[in-house]
Design a protein around this motif. Structure first.
Motif, short mmCIF file in Angstrom:
data_model
loop_
_atom_site.label_atom_id
_atom_site.label_comp_id
_atom_site.label_asym_id
_atom_site.label_seq_id
_atom_site.Cartn_x
_atom_site.Cartn_y
_atom_site.Cartn_z
N ILE A 206 -5.87 -1.15 6.82
CA ILE A 206 -5.52 0.28 6.82
C ILE A 206 -6.59 1.14 7.47
O ILE A 206 -6.36 2.32 7.74
CB ILE A 206 -5.31 0.75 5.37
N LEU A 207 -7.78 0.55 7.71
CA LEU A 207 -8.93 1.37 8.08
C LEU A 207 -9.12 1.59 9.58
O LEU A 207 -9.62 2.63 9.99
CB LEU A 207 -10.23 0.73 7.55
N PHE A 208 -8.76 0.57 10.37
CA PHE A 208 -9.28 0.55 11.74
C PHE A 208 -8.27 0.98 12.81
O PHE A 208 -7.07 0.87 12.62
CB PHE A 208 -9.82 -0.84 12.05
N VAL B 174 -20.36 -1.60 1.36
CA VAL B 174 -20.52 -0.87 2.62
C VAL B 174 -20.55 0.63 2.33
O VAL B 174 -21.39 1.36 2.85
CB VAL B 174 -19.36 -1.20 3.60
N THR C 287 0.86 -1.19 0.00
CA THR C 287 0.00 0.00 0.00
C THR C 287 0.89 1.23 0.00
O THR C 287 2.12 1.12 -0.03
CB THR C 287 -0.96 -0.02 1.21
N GLY D 204 -15.96 -3.74 0.80
CA GLY D 204 -15.82 -2.30 1.00
C GLY D 204 -16.74 -1.45 0.14
O GLY D 204 -17.36 -0.50 0.63
N ASN D 205 -16.87 -1.81 -1.15
CA ASN D 205 -17.69 -0.97 -2.05
C ASN D 205 -19.16 -0.98 -1.64
O ASN D 205 -19.82 0.05 -1.68
CB ASN D 205 -17.56 -1.46 -3.49
N CYS E 59 -20.53 -0.11 14.45
CA CYS E 59 -20.17 1.32 14.51
C CYS E 59 -21.32 2.19 15.01
O CYS E 59 -21.10 3.36 15.35
CB CYS E 59 -19.70 1.80 13.15
N ARG F 265 -14.36 10.09 2.42
CA ARG F 265 -15.26 10.19 1.24
C ARG F 265 -16.71 9.90 1.63
O ARG F 265 -17.63 10.49 1.08
CB ARG F 265 -14.78 9.23 0.15
N ILE F 266 -16.92 9.00 2.59
CA ILE F 266 -18.28 8.75 3.08
C ILE F 266 -18.79 9.99 3.82
O ILE F 266 -19.93 10.43 3.63
CB ILE F 266 -18.32 7.51 4.03
N LEU G 57 -20.05 -7.07 6.19
CA LEU G 57 -19.00 -6.58 7.09
C LEU G 57 -19.14 -7.37 8.38
O LEU G 57 -20.08 -7.16 9.14
CB LEU G 57 -19.21 -5.07 7.34
N ARG H 282 -7.94 7.64 -0.66
CA ARG H 282 -9.16 6.81 -0.64
C ARG H 282 -9.91 6.86 0.67
O ARG H 282 -11.09 6.50 0.72
CB ARG H 282 -8.81 5.34 -0.91
N HIS I 68 -20.12 9.33 11.99
CA HIS I 68 -19.20 8.21 12.23
C HIS I 68 -17.97 8.40 11.34
O HIS I 68 -18.09 8.75 10.16
CB HIS I 68 -19.91 6.89 11.92
N ASN J 106 -7.05 -4.52 2.17
CA ASN J 106 -8.38 -3.93 2.00
C ASN J 106 -8.98 -3.45 3.32
O ASN J 106 -9.83 -2.57 3.33
CB ASN J 106 -9.35 -4.96 1.41
N TRP K 292 -2.25 6.28 -1.43
CA TRP K 292 -3.50 5.52 -1.66
C TRP K 292 -4.42 5.66 -0.44
O TRP K 292 -5.60 6.00 -0.57
CB TRP K 292 -3.22 4.03 -1.92
O1 UT7 Z 1 -17.85 1.62 9.68
C1 UT7 Z 1 -18.10 1.04 8.44
C2 UT7 Z 1 -16.84 0.28 8.14
N1 UT7 Z 1 -16.39 0.20 6.82
C3 UT7 Z 1 -16.29 1.21 5.95
O2 UT7 Z 1 -16.71 2.31 6.15
C4 UT7 Z 1 -15.64 0.91 4.66
C5 UT7 Z 1 -16.36 1.50 3.50
N2 UT7 Z 1 -15.59 1.32 2.28
C6 UT7 Z 1 -14.47 2.06 2.03
O3 UT7 Z 1 -14.07 2.89 2.82
C7 UT7 Z 1 -13.78 1.83 0.71
O4 UT7 Z 1 -14.56 0.96 -0.08
C8 UT7 Z 1 -12.34 1.28 0.85
C9 UT7 Z 1 -11.45 2.37 1.44
C10 UT7 Z 1 -12.32 0.06 1.75
C11 UT7 Z 1 -11.78 0.91 -0.51
O5 UT7 Z 1 -11.80 2.04 -1.35
P1 UT7 Z 1 -12.36 1.90 -2.85
O6 UT7 Z 1 -12.19 3.21 -3.49
O7 UT7 Z 1 -13.76 1.35 -2.73
O8 UT7 Z 1 -11.35 0.89 -3.49
P2 UT7 Z 1 -11.65 -0.56 -4.12
O9 UT7 Z 1 -12.01 -1.52 -3.04
O10 UT7 Z 1 -12.58 -0.39 -5.25
O11 UT7 Z 1 -10.22 -0.92 -4.66
C12 UT7 Z 1 -9.60 -0.20 -5.70
C13 UT7 Z 1 -8.23 -0.81 -5.94
C14 UT7 Z 1 -8.23 -2.32 -6.06
O12 UT7 Z 1 -7.28 -2.68 -7.04
P3 UT7 Z 1 -7.76 -3.11 -8.51
O13 UT7 Z 1 -8.68 -4.28 -8.29
O14 UT7 Z 1 -8.45 -1.89 -9.05
O15 UT7 Z 1 -6.47 -3.44 -9.17
C15 UT7 Z 1 -7.74 -2.77 -4.71
O16 UT7 Z 1 -7.10 -4.02 -4.76
O17 UT7 Z 1 -7.36 -0.49 -4.84
C16 UT7 Z 1 -6.77 -1.70 -4.37
N3 UT7 Z 1 -6.54 -1.56 -2.93
C17 UT7 Z 1 -5.45 -1.00 -2.41
N4 UT7 Z 1 -4.35 -0.46 -2.97
C18 UT7 Z 1 -3.42 0.05 -2.16
C19 UT7 Z 1 -7.38 -1.95 -1.91
N5 UT7 Z 1 -6.81 -1.63 -0.74
C20 UT7 Z 1 -5.62 -1.05 -1.02
C21 UT7 Z 1 -4.60 -0.51 -0.22
N6 UT7 Z 1 -3.52 0.03 -0.83
N7 UT7 Z 1 -4.66 -0.51 1.13
#
Ligand code: UT7
Length: 328
Positions: free
Chosen positions: A156-158, A222, A29, A219-220, A113, A259-260, A191, A37, A254, A153, A33
């Motif tokens: 990095i978030l928590f 959610v 990562t 992730g998407n 959450c 972006r959310i 989730l 993101r 929350h 995936n 990124w």
């Molecule tokens: O309290 C509720 C808890 N959860 C949440 O709020 C999560 C909600 N979701 C999100 O915040 C976002 O969906 C994420 C931050 C988890 C992911 O962001 P995204 O813009 O939806 O990215 P994505 O999952 O569509 O992934 C895009 C690309 C993928 O690569 P490919 O398939 O396009 O080649 C992932 O493999 O980014 C890749 N990727 C990463 N790259 C670098 C996923 N995680 C990472 C990372 N570093 N940590």
């Protein structure tokens, strides 16, 4: 009119900081990124010997100190968590013992959450019905122990930490105006932590080989639901009180992903920096602790003045979501 009012807030966070650069050494990562993101720059991580109760106790002591009441005066302790110290007994009972709240009933609540908003909602009902006069509501998590540190995936978030609030019965028109809680169980496996419950009990296979005791997330999915649900919860709160977004002095959403937060704020038209509370760059997503930590920071930094309309808005696994509207 009998209402519930927050008379003290407190929070507690681990000292240990894990930055995006630290994560670059753990999974594939980059700071760029993660920042673009999610908006997260660093998160706090519990050290060995620190548990969910460690932070919950500290946050509770600080909230009690601010409110000026003694622990023995508490009637009820409600602790929202998905990372309790043990499956049982409730972490709330450990907190009760540690702070000396000998007259309080104590239980944990599992609403991911949204745990703090669910807790506030229950506290408010107990107070309005006269069943309780002083309630401690806590959100506390050590998510770092259920995060899969090989999964970029999610890891990095928590982050870890706790926030707490003392809620007291009061007369007048300040305090909680309404709470609304919602669930949509059709997304329960979007989730979740698949293992270490009774569907997939802890075995060498489930824990080690299949990594089932760690958080799994689409992730998407959610993301999409979070924005819609947080808008719905916020609008329901405002409509119930005959208000519009222009009445809101401070929105505390929350803290899951910038972006959310931005998309929700945009839909509501609450985008000005001074009306939108954000601290996730420092702590990441601390699940049930995110709103009470934010509330405490907003309170201690003077972001809320008497009479301000404050809107709390949450979304999490389950799915669960909810809002609380108060006149500060
Ligand atoms: O309290 C509720 C808890 N959860 C949440 O709020 C999560 C909600 N979701 C999100 O915040 C976002 O969906 C994420 C931050 C988890 C992911 O962001 P995204 O813009 O939806 O990215 P994505 O999952 O569509 O992934 C895009 C690309 C993928 O690569 P490919 O398939 O396009 O080649 C992932 O493999 O980014 C890749 N990727 C990463 N790259 C670098 C996923 N995680 C990472 C990372 N570093 N940590």
């Amino acid at each position: 009119m009998l209402r519930s009012r927050i008379t003290g807030t407190g929070s507690s966070l681990p000292e240990k900081i894990l930055t995006n650069s630290d994560l670059e050494l753990m999974v594939e990562t980059s700071d760029e990124w993660i920042t673009s993101r999610t908006g997260i720059k660093q998160r706090r991580i519990a050290s060995e010997g620190q548990f969910t109760s460690t932070f919950a106790v500290e946050a509770s002591r600080r909230a009690l100190e601010m409110s000026g009441i003694k622990a023995e005066e508490l009637d009820l302790i409600i602790l929202g968590t998905v990372t309790p110290d043990f499956p049982f007994p409730a972490t709330a009972c450990i907190v009760q013992h540690e702070i000396g709240a000998v007259n309080a009933a104590a239980f944990d609540l599992s609403a991911a959450c949204s745990g703090f908003i669910y807790g506030l909602s229950i506290a408010d009902k107990y107070i309005r019905t006269g069943e309780a006069r002083k309630v401690l509501v806590i959100g506390a998590e050590v998510l770092s122990r259920v995060v899969d540190w090989t999964d970029r995936n999610t890891c990095i978030l928590f982050g870890d930490g706790s926030g707490a609030a003392v809620i007291e019965a009061c007369e007048g028109d300040t305090g909680l105006l309404s709470t609304h809680i919602f669930s949509n169980g059709s997304y329960w496996n979007t989730l979740y932590q698949p293992g270490c419950g009774n569907r997939n009990p802890a075995t060498n296979r489930s824990v080690i080989d299949d990594r089932l005791c760690f958080i799994k997330m689409e992730g998407n999915d959610v993301f999409k639901h979070a924005v819609r649900a947080m808008e719905e919860a916020a609008c329901t709160a405002l409509a119930a009180n005959g208000m519009t977004p222009s009445d809101v002095s401070l929105l505390i959403p929350h803290q899951a992903n910038l972006r959310i937060i931005d998309a929700t704020a945009k839909r509501l038209g609450i985008t000005e920096e001074e009306r939108l509370f954000v601290n996730l760059h420092n702590y990441g997503n601390t699940s049930s602790a995110s709103i009470p930590i934010s509330l405490d920071e907003a309170n201690r930094s003077g972001r809320m003045k008497p009479g301000d309309i404050v809107l709390l808005d949450a979304f999490g696994g389950g799915f669960t979501y909810g809002s609380a509207l108060m006149r500060w």
